[in-house]
Design a protein around this motif. Structure first.
Motif, mmCIF file in Angstrom:
data_model
loop_
_atom_site.group_PDB
_atom_site.id
_atom_site.type_symbol
_atom_site.label_atom_id
_atom_site.label_comp_id
_atom_site.label_asym_id
_atom_site.label_seq_id
_atom_site.Cartn_x
_atom_site.Cartn_y
_atom_site.Cartn_z
ATOM 1 N N HIS A 131 30.103 -35.977 -2.976
ATOM 2 C CA HIS A 131 28.746 -36.011 -2.420
ATOM 3 C C HIS A 131 27.791 -36.834 -3.273
ATOM 4 O O HIS A 131 26.660 -37.062 -2.866
ATOM 5 C CB HIS A 131 28.198 -34.591 -2.270
ATOM 6 N N GLN A 132 28.245 -37.226 -4.472
ATOM 7 C CA GLN A 132 27.432 -37.989 -5.423
ATOM 8 C C GLN A 132 26.085 -37.302 -5.669
ATOM 9 O O GLN A 132 25.017 -37.864 -5.453
ATOM 10 C CB GLN A 132 27.238 -39.417 -4.925
ATOM 11 N N ILE A 133 26.197 -36.048 -6.113
ATOM 12 C CA ILE A 133 25.006 -35.237 -6.384
ATOM 13 C C ILE A 133 25.039 -34.763 -7.830
ATOM 14 O O ILE A 133 26.103 -34.716 -8.450
ATOM 15 C CB ILE A 133 24.921 -34.014 -5.427
ATOM 16 N N PRO A 134 23.876 -34.402 -8.383
ATOM 17 C CA PRO A 134 23.830 -33.901 -9.765
ATOM 18 C C PRO A 134 24.500 -32.527 -9.889
ATOM 19 O O PRO A 134 24.713 -31.826 -8.903
ATOM 20 C CB PRO A 134 22.346 -33.815 -10.091
ATOM 21 N N HIS A 135 24.775 -32.159 -11.122
ATOM 22 C CA HIS A 135 25.498 -30.914 -11.418
ATOM 23 C C HIS A 135 24.780 -29.686 -10.872
ATOM 24 O O HIS A 135 25.412 -28.809 -10.277
ATOM 25 C CB HIS A 135 25.709 -30.788 -12.937
ATOM 26 N N ASP A 136 23.462 -29.602 -11.060
ATOM 27 C CA ASP A 136 22.735 -28.410 -10.623
ATOM 28 C C ASP A 136 22.738 -28.263 -9.099
ATOM 29 O O ASP A 136 22.832 -27.155 -8.574
ATOM 30 C CB ASP A 136 21.304 -28.405 -11.169
ATOM 31 N N VAL A 137 22.682 -29.377 -8.378
ATOM 32 C CA VAL A 137 22.741 -29.325 -6.905
ATOM 33 C C VAL A 137 24.139 -28.902 -6.460
ATOM 34 O O VAL A 137 24.290 -28.121 -5.516
ATOM 35 C CB VAL A 137 22.355 -30.693 -6.296
ATOM 36 N N ALA A 138 25.157 -29.397 -7.162
ATOM 37 C CA ALA A 138 26.531 -29.003 -6.841
ATOM 38 C C ALA A 138 26.734 -27.510 -7.067
ATOM 39 O O ALA A 138 27.430 -26.845 -6.288
ATOM 40 C CB ALA A 138 27.526 -29.809 -7.678
ATOM 41 N N LEU A 139 26.124 -26.970 -8.130
ATOM 42 C CA LEU A 139 26.209 -25.523 -8.377
ATOM 43 C C LEU A 139 25.588 -24.730 -7.234
ATOM 44 O O LEU A 139 26.142 -23.702 -6.808
ATOM 45 C CB LEU A 139 25.521 -25.163 -9.689
ATOM 46 N N LEU A 140 24.455 -25.196 -6.718
ATOM 47 C CA LEU A 140 23.816 -24.527 -5.578
ATOM 48 C C LEU A 140 24.703 -24.587 -4.344
ATOM 49 O O LEU A 140 24.841 -23.595 -3.613
ATOM 50 C CB LEU A 140 22.454 -25.153 -5.286
ATOM 51 N N GLU A 141 25.308 -25.744 -4.103
ATOM 52 C CA GLU A 141 26.211 -25.896 -2.956
ATOM 53 C C GLU A 141 27.404 -24.947 -3.075
ATOM 54 O O GLU A 141 27.800 -24.320 -2.096
ATOM 55 C CB GLU A 141 26.714 -27.342 -2.845
ATOM 56 N N VAL A 142 27.969 -24.860 -4.259
ATOM 57 C CA VAL A 142 29.108 -23.956 -4.475
ATOM 58 C C VAL A 142 28.689 -22.512 -4.235
ATOM 59 O O VAL A 142 29.434 -21.724 -3.643
ATOM 60 C CB VAL A 142 29.707 -24.142 -5.893
ATOM 61 N N ASP A 143 27.496 -22.157 -4.662
ATOM 62 C CA ASP A 143 26.988 -20.803 -4.430
ATOM 63 C C ASP A 143 26.866 -20.521 -2.932
ATOM 64 O O ASP A 143 27.252 -19.447 -2.456
ATOM 65 C CB ASP A 143 25.639 -20.624 -5.129
ATOM 66 N N ILE A 144 26.339 -21.488 -2.179
ATOM 67 C CA ILE A 144 26.203 -21.328 -0.723
ATOM 68 C C ILE A 144 27.577 -21.185 -0.065
ATOM 69 O O ILE A 144 27.787 -20.315 0.780
ATOM 70 C CB ILE A 144 25.425 -22.517 -0.124
ATOM 71 N N ILE A 145 28.518 -22.039 -0.468
ATOM 72 C CA ILE A 145 29.870 -21.988 0.100
ATOM 73 C C ILE A 145 30.541 -20.668 -0.264
ATOM 74 O O ILE A 145 31.207 -20.040 0.572
ATOM 75 C CB ILE A 145 30.712 -23.193 -0.365
ATOM 76 N N ALA A 146 30.358 -20.215 -1.516
ATOM 77 C CA ALA A 146 30.967 -18.948 -1.959
ATOM 78 C C ALA A 146 30.437 -17.777 -1.139
ATOM 79 O O ALA A 146 31.208 -16.865 -0.762
ATOM 80 C CB ALA A 146 30.703 -18.720 -3.443
ATOM 81 N N LYS A 147 29.140 -17.775 -0.842
ATOM 82 C CA LYS A 147 28.571 -16.712 -0.007
ATOM 83 C C LYS A 147 29.152 -16.756 1.402
ATOM 84 O O LYS A 147 29.459 -15.719 1.993
ATOM 85 C CB LYS A 147 27.049 -16.824 0.032
ATOM 86 N N ALA A 148 29.318 -17.960 1.933
ATOM 87 C CA ALA A 148 29.903 -18.105 3.269
ATOM 88 C C ALA A 148 31.350 -17.629 3.288
ATOM 89 O O ALA A 148 31.789 -16.954 4.223
ATOM 90 C CB ALA A 148 29.822 -19.555 3.733
ATOM 91 N N VAL A 149 32.095 -17.953 2.239
ATOM 92 C CA VAL A 149 33.486 -17.508 2.135
ATOM 93 C C VAL A 149 33.545 -15.985 2.057
ATOM 94 O O VAL A 149 34.375 -15.349 2.709
ATOM 95 C CB VAL A 149 34.189 -18.159 0.910
ATOM 96 N N LYS A 150 32.653 -15.396 1.258
ATOM 97 C CA LYS A 150 32.603 -13.940 1.129
ATOM 98 C C LYS A 150 32.273 -13.287 2.477
ATOM 99 O O LYS A 150 32.880 -12.304 2.874
ATOM 100 C CB LYS A 150 31.573 -13.536 0.077
ATOM 101 N N THR A 151 31.321 -13.877 3.200
ATOM 102 C CA THR A 151 30.954 -13.372 4.525
ATOM 103 C C THR A 151 32.134 -13.480 5.482
ATOM 104 O O THR A 151 32.402 -12.558 6.254
ATOM 105 C CB THR A 151 29.746 -14.152 5.084
ATOM 106 N N ASP A 152 32.845 -14.611 5.429
ATOM 107 C CA ASP A 152 34.029 -14.783 6.277
ATOM 108 C C ASP A 152 35.073 -13.715 5.985
ATOM 109 O O ASP A 152 35.690 -13.169 6.903
ATOM 110 C CB ASP A 152 34.654 -16.168 6.070
ATOM 111 N N ASN A 153 35.285 -13.424 4.704
ATOM 112 C CA ASN A 153 36.276 -12.415 4.326
ATOM 113 C C ASN A 153 35.883 -11.032 4.821
ATOM 114 O O ASN A 153 36.731 -10.272 5.266
ATOM 115 C CB ASN A 153 36.469 -12.397 2.811
#
Length: 195
Positions: A131-153
């Protein structure tokens, strides 16, 4: 990778076919490869692509399919003048299958896949690179994806098994039949002929 392997093996059977059963078997094997690829590639692209490009990249699959059919017909037209040119035409899919198989070693896993495997740090690196994004933005994206994965589970635990009775509800049956008929019409129209 499996799709590319099936596609290669199917193409090899067709290319080397001395008997009609070998060509038929090759078509079936290659067909499994195509089915796997049509199922997996859009999901892979959708999970890996940035939001602003996601729809465009998934739509490009259709454009590439149509372009591939055009190239196939051009190759077949050139090869029909050669005595065993049909073998060369069928061998092209071996090249495509091998390229897909070995090319997958160069591609990263999707962030969602990595997060499901508890590899959040690697998911951050993949997001930064793709995505060519900075580290802190990538951390936020991972947090969002992790929440979605948890919700899916959580949802998966509460989903009642799909029964035949629930699939026979009129609105669901109509949707299933529409999908089946569209696929059949595409095949029967000859758009996916051997190219």
């Amino acid at each position: 990778m499996a799709g590319g392997a099936f596609y290669f093996v199917g193409g090899a059977f067709q290319t080397a076919g001395f008997y009609i059963w070998m060509i038929y078997l090759g078509r079936v094997i290659a067909g499994f490869g195509v089915g796997i690829l049509f199922m997996v590639v859009p999901v892979y692209i959708a999970e890996l692509a940035p939001k602003k490009l996601r729809g465009k990249l998934v739509a490009l699959i259709s454009v590439n399919l149509t372009g591939g059919i055009l190239v196939g017909f051009i190759i077949n037209t050139i090869m029909e003048r050669i005595y065993i040119g049909w073998r060369f035409s069928l061998a092209v899919q071996c090249v495509a299958g091998a390229t897909l198989f070995f090319g997958m070693f160069l591609l990263p896993e999707t962030p969602r896949f990595l997060i499901r495997r508890h590899k959040d740090a690697l998911a951050v690196e993949v997001l930064k690179k793709t995505h060519q994004i900075p580290h802190d933005v990538a951390l936020l994206e991972v947090d969002i994806i992790a929440k979605a994965v948890k919700t899916d589970n959580v949802k998966k635990k509460h989903i009642v098994a799909v029964t035949v009775h629930s699939l026979l509800k009129w609105n669901i049956t109509v949707r299933i039949l529409q999908g089946i008929v569209l696929q059949l019409l595409q095949r029967l129209a000859g758009i996916t002929v051997i190219t």
